[in-house]
Design a protein around this motif. Structure first.
Motif, mmCIF file in Angstrom:
data_model
loop_
_atom_site.group_PDB
_atom_site.id
_atom_site.type_symbol
_atom_site.label_atom_id
_atom_site.label_comp_id
_atom_site.label_asym_id
_atom_site.label_seq_id
_atom_site.Cartn_x
_atom_site.Cartn_y
_atom_site.Cartn_z
ATOM 1 N N ASP A 4 0.782 -1.238 0.000
ATOM 2 C CA ASP A 4 0.000 0.000 0.000
ATOM 3 C C ASP A 4 0.815 1.290 0.000
ATOM 4 O O ASP A 4 0.445 2.253 -0.661
ATOM 5 C CB ASP A 4 -0.942 0.031 1.215
ATOM 6 C CG ASP A 4 -2.001 -1.043 1.146
ATOM 7 O OD1 ASP A 4 -2.238 -1.583 0.043
ATOM 8 O OD2 ASP A 4 -2.590 -1.366 2.191
ATOM 9 N N ARG A 5 1.903 1.348 0.745
ATOM 10 C CA ARG A 5 2.659 2.601 0.870
ATOM 11 C C ARG A 5 3.569 2.875 -0.332
ATOM 12 O O ARG A 5 4.006 4.006 -0.530
ATOM 13 C CB ARG A 5 3.508 2.581 2.147
ATOM 14 C CG ARG A 5 2.732 2.459 3.446
ATOM 15 C CD ARG A 5 1.824 3.652 3.739
ATOM 16 N NE ARG A 5 2.462 4.931 3.718
ATOM 17 C CZ ARG A 5 3.054 5.515 4.747
ATOM 18 N NH1 ARG A 5 3.101 4.933 5.916
ATOM 19 N NH2 ARG A 5 3.604 6.707 4.604
ATOM 20 N N ASP A 6 3.853 1.857 -1.130
ATOM 21 C CA ASP A 6 4.757 2.047 -2.274
ATOM 22 C C ASP A 6 4.180 2.991 -3.333
ATOM 23 O O ASP A 6 4.881 3.905 -3.776
ATOM 24 C CB ASP A 6 5.160 0.695 -2.868
ATOM 25 C CG ASP A 6 5.918 -0.143 -1.851
ATOM 26 O OD1 ASP A 6 6.939 0.342 -1.325
ATOM 27 O OD2 ASP A 6 5.487 -1.276 -1.576
ATOM 28 N N PRO A 7 2.914 2.841 -3.745
ATOM 29 C CA PRO A 7 2.365 3.814 -4.712
ATOM 30 C C PRO A 7 2.342 5.242 -4.152
ATOM 31 O O PRO A 7 2.573 6.201 -4.900
ATOM 32 C CB PRO A 7 0.947 3.305 -4.973
ATOM 33 C CG PRO A 7 0.993 1.852 -4.641
ATOM 34 C CD PRO A 7 1.983 1.741 -3.512
ATOM 35 N N GLU A 8 2.099 5.369 -2.854
ATOM 36 C CA GLU A 8 2.110 6.698 -2.232
ATOM 37 C C GLU A 8 3.502 7.323 -2.346
ATOM 38 O O GLU A 8 3.640 8.504 -2.667
ATOM 39 C CB GLU A 8 1.715 6.604 -0.758
ATOM 40 C CG GLU A 8 0.284 6.183 -0.513
ATOM 41 C CD GLU A 8 0.015 5.907 0.959
ATOM 42 O OE1 GLU A 8 0.816 6.315 1.837
ATOM 43 O OE2 GLU A 8 -1.016 5.259 1.238
ATOM 44 N N TYR A 9 4.518 6.521 -2.068
ATOM 45 C CA TYR A 9 5.885 7.013 -2.161
ATOM 46 C C TYR A 9 6.203 7.443 -3.597
ATOM 47 O O TYR A 9 6.756 8.519 -3.821
ATOM 48 C CB TYR A 9 6.891 5.945 -1.696
ATOM 49 C CG TYR A 9 8.309 6.443 -1.750
ATOM 50 C CD1 TYR A 9 8.894 7.025 -0.632
ATOM 51 C CD2 TYR A 9 9.053 6.374 -2.928
ATOM 52 C CE1 TYR A 9 10.188 7.516 -0.691
ATOM 53 C CE2 TYR A 9 10.349 6.863 -2.990
ATOM 54 C CZ TYR A 9 10.910 7.443 -1.875
ATOM 55 O OH TYR A 9 12.187 7.938 -1.938
#
Length: 188
Positions: free
Chosen positions: A141-146
């Motif tokens: 989940d946090r990878d696309p945000e990054y």
């Protein structure tokens, strides 16, 4: 700016390592490999017997079919060993690779920092603003945000099950994404 990058992980997308050891997925062949790590140590030096790798021969032509839309590159801790051991089995030419073996990019770091996979910032740096699709089984989940916060180009982060590997719909998704970039560019 040229074609977008297609950044390929090996274990998970091409080698469905998480499937039950006695249950090779349909269409895959078993290979016994002795890769060398970034310190020059052979797998068999540490683990005594060769590494079991499952590869699907049809993935080679499927990836080559995407080469008119993408620049293919390895994004795997196999490093240059992907060109030596994986690519030839799939009929792939030598590909660019993200050098995770470089001393300042050593994959020995923690798997996730603040929920971001350790590869993610390195892939954004490697892409350097160029559009890219990343195929990996570790995307969370946090990878696309990054990527959205740190990459100034289009990006597709495509998760693949490490039990199933790349499937027909994954190739269709990648092709459609690359085609959408072409359409977007022609409209501009």
């Amino acid at each position: 700016m040229g074609k977008p990058l297609l950044l390929l992980d090996v274990d998970g997308p091409l080698n469905p390592y998480a499937e039950k050891p006695h249950r090779r997925p349909e269409g895959y062949s078993t290979y016994r490999m002795d890769p060398v790590d970034q310190h020059g140590i052979k797998w068999t030096t540490t683990y005594r017997k060769p590494l079991r790798v499952w590869l699907k021969p049809s993935h080679g032509p499927d990836l080559l079919a995407l080469a008119d839309r993408f620049t293919l590159a390895w994004a795997t801790t196999w490093g240059p060993e992907a060109n030596r051991l994986i690519g030839p089995e799939l009929g792939l030419p030598e590909l660019e690779y993200v050098d995770f073996w470089a001393k300042d990019k050593n994959p020995g770091r923690p798997e996730r920092t603040n929920g971001v996979y350790w590869k993610t910032p390195l892939l954004v740096e490697y892409a350097a603003g160029r559009p890219f699709a990343w195929v990996d089984d570790e995307i969370a989940d946090r990878d696309p945000e990054y990527v959205a916060a740190h990459h100034h180009g289009d990006a597709l982060l495509h998760h693949v099950s490490p039990r199933l590997g790349l499937l027909e719909h994954d190739f269709a998704t990648l092709a459609a994404w690359a085609d959408s970039l072409k359409e977007k560019k022609s409209e501009a």
